[in-house]
Design a protein around this motif. Sequence first.
Motif, PDB file in Angstrom:
ATOM      1  N   SER A  48       0.935  -1.226  -0.304  1.00 21.91           N
ATOM      2  CA  SER A  48      -0.113   0.342  -0.346  1.00 21.91           C
ATOM      3  C   SER A  48       0.814   1.429   0.220  1.00 21.91           C
TER       4      SER A  48
ATOM      5  N   LYS B   2       1.431   3.929  -2.989  1.00 22.53           N
ATOM      6  CA  LYS B   2       0.529   5.791  -2.969  1.00 22.53           C
ATOM      7  C   LYS B   2       1.962   6.727  -3.570  1.00 22.53           C
TER       8      LYS B   2
ATOM      9  N   GLU C  80      -7.846   4.400   1.017  1.00 18.61           N
ATOM     10  CA  GLU C  80      -8.281   3.011  -0.186  1.00 18.61           C
ATOM     11  C   GLU C  80      -9.156   1.794   0.765  1.00 18.61           C
TER      12      GLU C  80
ATOM     13  N   HIS D  45      -6.398  -3.011  -4.860  1.00 15.03           N
ATOM     14  CA  HIS D  45      -6.416  -1.899  -3.996  1.00 15.03           C
ATOM     15  C   HIS D  45      -7.347  -0.636  -5.177  1.00 15.03           C
ATOM     16  N   ASP D  46      -8.723  -0.383  -4.881  1.00 17.34           N
ATOM     17  CA  ASP D  46      -9.362   0.589  -4.733  1.00 17.34           C
ATOM     18  C   ASP D  46      -9.002   1.596  -4.112  1.00 17.34           C
ATOM     19  N   PHE D  47      -8.649   2.690  -4.869  1.00 17.17           N
ATOM     20  CA  PHE D  47      -8.040   3.919  -4.458  1.00 17.17           C
ATOM     21  C   PHE D  47      -8.722   5.261  -4.902  1.00 17.17           C
TER      22      PHE D  47
ATOM     23  N   ARG E  11      -8.166   1.402  -9.752  1.00 16.16           N
ATOM     24  CA  ARG E  11      -7.993  -0.227  -9.110  1.00 16.16           C
ATOM     25  C   ARG E  11      -6.956  -0.683  -9.426  1.00 16.16           C
TER      26      ARG E  11
END
Length: 137
Positions: free
Chosen positions: A6, A10, A50, A65-67, A130
């Motif tokens: 993660s 980012k 996220e 990861h849906d952010f 995504r």
Amino acid sequence: MTYALSGALKKAVYQRLTGSDALQQMVGDAIFDAPRVGAIPSLYVSIGPEVVQARSDRSGAGARHDFTVSVVTDNAGFQQAKAVAGTVTDVLSGPIGPLDRGRVVALNFRRARARRDEAGQQRRIDLIFRALLDDQP
């Protein structure tokens, strides 16, 4: 599953956004990966929340990861925010560069939501992306 990727995701997204000349022309250095302290610009981009789900299999650890990347403005209309949001999607449609750990298998735009706050003072466009990540080099 691993959440260990993660931070690397980012960081790469932030670097890609801040490295975009087109986005810099629109919002300057008003691209944040943490809540702003002090005076808030009238137009800015912020990397937000996220949701992560396991996507590991026998070959290794991975995650989906849906952010959210948000465009926020106190301008009267949505036009400028929509232009910035379009540029954000363009910037993130290309490769975001290598991660400190793992790799990006896919990165896609999923959806957007444009809205006014309750007082009608701010306009906000939340862009949902995504990323499928693999913890393999």
